[in-house]
Design a protein around this motif. Structure first.
Motif, PDB file in Angstrom:
ATOM      1  N   TYR B  39       0.819  -1.217   0.000  1.00 22.31           N
ATOM      2  CA  TYR B  39       0.000   0.000   0.000  1.00 22.31           C
ATOM      3  C   TYR B  39       0.853   1.268   0.000  1.00 22.31           C
ATOM      4  O   TYR B  39       0.312   2.359  -0.093  1.00 22.31           O
ATOM      5  CB  TYR B  39      -0.925   0.008   1.228  1.00 22.31           C
ATOM      6  CG  TYR B  39      -1.979  -1.081   1.175  1.00 22.31           C
ATOM      7  CD1 TYR B  39      -3.100  -0.946   0.374  1.00 22.31           C
ATOM      8  CD2 TYR B  39      -1.839  -2.253   1.906  1.00 22.31           C
ATOM      9  CE1 TYR B  39      -4.060  -1.946   0.312  1.00 22.31           C
ATOM     10  CE2 TYR B  39      -2.790  -3.257   1.860  1.00 22.31           C
ATOM     11  CZ  TYR B  39      -3.899  -3.095   1.059  1.00 22.31           C
ATOM     12  OH  TYR B  39      -4.844  -4.091   0.992  1.00 22.31           O
ATOM     13  N   PHE B  40       2.157   1.099   0.135  1.00 24.46           N
ATOM     14  CA  PHE B  40       3.029   2.275   0.204  1.00 24.46           C
ATOM     15  C   PHE B  40       4.132   2.185  -0.844  1.00 24.46           C
ATOM     16  O   PHE B  40       5.327   2.195  -0.496  1.00 24.46           O
ATOM     17  CB  PHE B  40       3.620   2.401   1.621  1.00 24.46           C
ATOM     18  CG  PHE B  40       2.573   2.370   2.691  1.00 24.46           C
ATOM     19  CD1 PHE B  40       1.791   3.474   2.947  1.00 24.46           C
ATOM     20  CD2 PHE B  40       2.348   1.212   3.429  1.00 24.46           C
ATOM     21  CE1 PHE B  40       0.804   3.444   3.921  1.00 24.46           C
ATOM     22  CE2 PHE B  40       1.369   1.163   4.403  1.00 24.46           C
ATOM     23  CZ  PHE B  40       0.590   2.286   4.649  1.00 24.46           C
ATOM     24  N   SER B  43       7.762   3.974  -0.949  1.00 29.45           N
ATOM     25  CA  SER B  43       8.066   4.487   0.381  1.00 29.45           C
ATOM     26  C   SER B  43       9.028   3.539   1.065  1.00 29.45           C
ATOM     27  O   SER B  43       8.738   2.371   1.220  1.00 29.45           O
ATOM     28  CB  SER B  43       6.781   4.597   1.203  1.00 29.45           C
ATOM     29  OG  SER B  43       7.086   4.753   2.553  1.00 29.45           O
ATOM     30  N   TYR B 115      -6.945   2.006  -0.332  1.00 25.93           N
ATOM     31  CA  TYR B 115      -6.753   0.790   0.474  1.00 25.93           C
ATOM     32  C   TYR B 115      -7.732  -0.328   0.103  1.00 25.93           C
ATOM     33  O   TYR B 115      -7.642  -1.419   0.653  1.00 25.93           O
ATOM     34  CB  TYR B 115      -6.827   1.140   1.965  1.00 25.93           C
ATOM     35  CG  TYR B 115      -5.680   2.049   2.328  1.00 25.93           C
ATOM     36  CD1 TYR B 115      -4.420   1.540   2.577  1.00 25.93           C
ATOM     37  CD2 TYR B 115      -5.848   3.431   2.326  1.00 25.93           C
ATOM     38  CE1 TYR B 115      -3.349   2.372   2.837  1.00 25.93           C
ATOM     39  CE2 TYR B 115      -4.781   4.280   2.592  1.00 25.93           C
ATOM     40  CZ  TYR B 115      -3.540   3.734   2.853  1.00 25.93           C
ATOM     41  OH  TYR B 115      -2.474   4.571   3.099  1.00 25.93           O
ATOM     42  N   HIS B 116      -8.655  -0.042  -0.787  1.00 21.52           N
ATOM     43  CA  HIS B 116      -9.564  -1.099  -1.265  1.00 21.52           C
ATOM     44  C   HIS B 116      -9.778  -0.922  -2.765  1.00 21.52           C
ATOM     45  O   HIS B 116     -10.911  -0.936  -3.249  1.00 21.52           O
ATOM     46  CB  HIS B 116     -10.892  -1.037  -0.493  1.00 21.52           C
ATOM     47  CG  HIS B 116     -10.702  -1.312   0.966  1.00 21.52           C
ATOM     48  ND1 HIS B 116     -10.622  -0.308   1.904  1.00 21.52           N
ATOM     49  CD2 HIS B 116     -10.510  -2.475   1.643  1.00 21.52           C
ATOM     50  CE1 HIS B 116     -10.404  -0.849   3.097  1.00 21.52           C
ATOM     51  NE2 HIS B 116     -10.333  -2.149   2.975  1.00 21.52           N
ATOM     52  N   ASP B 145      -1.951   9.445   0.509  1.00 21.40           N
ATOM     53  CA  ASP B 145      -2.707   8.403  -0.188  1.00 21.40           C
ATOM     54  C   ASP B 145      -2.824   8.670  -1.689  1.00 21.40           C
ATOM     55  O   ASP B 145      -2.818   7.736  -2.498  1.00 21.40           O
ATOM     56  CB  ASP B 145      -4.102   8.257   0.425  1.00 21.40           C
ATOM     57  CG  ASP B 145      -4.035   7.703   1.840  1.00 21.40           C
ATOM     58  OD1 ASP B 145      -2.977   7.150   2.194  1.00 21.40           O
ATOM     59  OD2 ASP B 145      -5.021   7.828   2.579  1.00 21.40           O
ATOM     60  N   PHE B 148       0.458   7.521  -3.200  1.00 22.49           N
ATOM     61  CA  PHE B 148       0.552   6.054  -3.242  1.00 22.49           C
ATOM     62  C   PHE B 148      -0.391   5.473  -4.303  1.00 22.49           C
ATOM     63  O   PHE B 148      -0.048   4.508  -4.982  1.00 22.49           O
ATOM     64  CB  PHE B 148       0.241   5.454  -1.862  1.00 22.49           C
ATOM     65  CG  PHE B 148       1.275   5.789  -0.818  1.00 22.49           C
ATOM     66  CD1 PHE B 148       2.628   5.694  -1.105  1.00 22.49           C
ATOM     67  CD2 PHE B 148       0.891   6.212   0.445  1.00 22.49           C
ATOM     68  CE1 PHE B 148       3.590   6.012  -0.146  1.00 22.49           C
ATOM     69  CE2 PHE B 148       1.841   6.525   1.407  1.00 22.49           C
ATOM     70  CZ  PHE B 148       3.189   6.428   1.116  1.00 22.49           C
TER      71      PHE B 148
END
Lengths: 155, 187
Positions: B39-40, B43, B115-116, B145, B148
């Motif tokens: 998710y990152f 990073s 995230y989804h 977000d 990302f």
């Protein structure tokens, strides 16, 4: 010397600690992506491979809920207490380290620092959170390791 | 008194139950984080720990760094009419959660919760792949977000970096400037 009994003290502490752990776990379960972002921001866990961070986000709320239930019902009391206490200690150290980072970046005093520590309540004042965690840690250890036969306090 | 051996048995029993339930949560709970998803992307350190290397860009505290083109408020105002076109090729994506999107979003923006993503991408991907410009925003401030999501679209779905823009001001600036808000599930 008179003896004064507090027969309900252990039960009260046990219920209080269990209720707090359950509340924290359930609140985090309601926003797993927010919790994931919080633990990522600590920089303690690596982002690759991704399953480490993601399992921590999915698992820590479960650990809190299971810990709360186990302590409430007295299952594996000492073992549960030790694991939950260790987790609280590691989490509190991570919060402290991040606080030092924020202090370095912003020049704010320790008592002024507030951020979302992933504890389930949005932005919190960090010194208060650390103090609260210390109290919770003592409560967890009391529930798990209080002497079995010494349940009266002499006054 | 519990013996050391039974203490370690208790530790093991508790850890085993917690781990099993954590795995069950990971695989059975639809709102849980997918274990294999990064998710990152891009990073390597926590935002507050990021340091600028020698010769690298100067880091501004509290402002996430990224490699995409930046859309400012004026750009957003100018493009707003295009966002509303149902088959238009200038798109605006909201990378926040559905709850925040429902409370208020930039009119015409499409929800793509970073995230989804798997819930939204099957429907959106054909439009994203043909878009001339995709502006992505999130909460603003130190929210990353949108960045990302842009990286994930670029690395995992082969969206051209040149069409990806970040509206850095995000909802924080949009609301502070008193701009129009849309509520509910529709763009």
């Amino acid at each position: 010397m008179s003896r004064m009994n507090f027969p309900f003290l252990p039960v009260l502490v046990r219920c209080g600690v269990a209720a707090l752990l359950l509340a924290y776990g359930i609140e985090k379960m309601g926003g797993l992506s927010d919790f994931l972002k919080s633990i990522h921001s600590y920089g303690v866990l690596p982002t690759t491979p991704p399953w480490i961070l993601n399992l921590a986000a999915n698992g820590i709320p479960i650990l809190e809920i299971v810990g709360g239930l186990f302590l409430l019902f007295g299952w594996c009391r000492r073992g549960t207490s030790a694991v939950v206490a260790l987790f609280l200690l590691v989490f509190s150290v991570a919060i402290f380290m991040r606080t030092l980072d924020v202090m370095g970046e912003t020049g704010q005093a320790f008592t002024e620092i507030a951020f979302d520590c992933g504890c389930g309540n949005g932005d919190v004042i960090i010194w208060q959170k650390l103090l609260f965690n210390a109290a919770l840690l003592l409560g967890v250890l009391y529930v798990g390791f209080r002497p079995e036969k010494q349940r009266a306090i002499s006054v | 008194m519990t013996s050391p051996r039974s203490f370690w048995k208790e530790v093991l029993a508790f850890c085993a139950v917690a781990l099993l339930l954590a795995l069950a949560n990971s695989f059975l709970n639809p709102s849980a984080m997918a274990l294999g998803t990064n998710y990152f992307p891009g990073s390597t350190a926590a935002p507050s720990q990021a340091k600028s290397g020698e010769g690298g860009p100067e880091l501004v505290p509290g402002k996430p760094q990224h490699e995409f083109q930046v859309a400012d408020l004026e750009e957003m105002k100018a493009d707003m009419a295009f966002f509303r076109e149902p088959e238009g090729d200038i798109l605006c994506l909201d990378a926040r959660s559905p709850e925040l999107y429902r409370k208020g979003h930039i009119p015409g923006s499409l929800l793509l919760d970073h995230y989804h993503k798997e819930k939204y991408l099957p429907e959106l991907l054909p439009r994203l792949q043909n878009a001339a410009m995709i502006i992505i925003y999130c909460a603003g401030g130190d929210c990353e977000d949108s960045i990302f999501l842009a990286r994930s679209l670029m690395y995992e779905h082969e969206i051209d970096k040149e069409v990806l823009w970040i509206y850095e001001g995000g909802m924080l600036e949009w609301e502070a400037e008193g701009m129009e808000l849309a509520e509910g599930n529709t763009p």
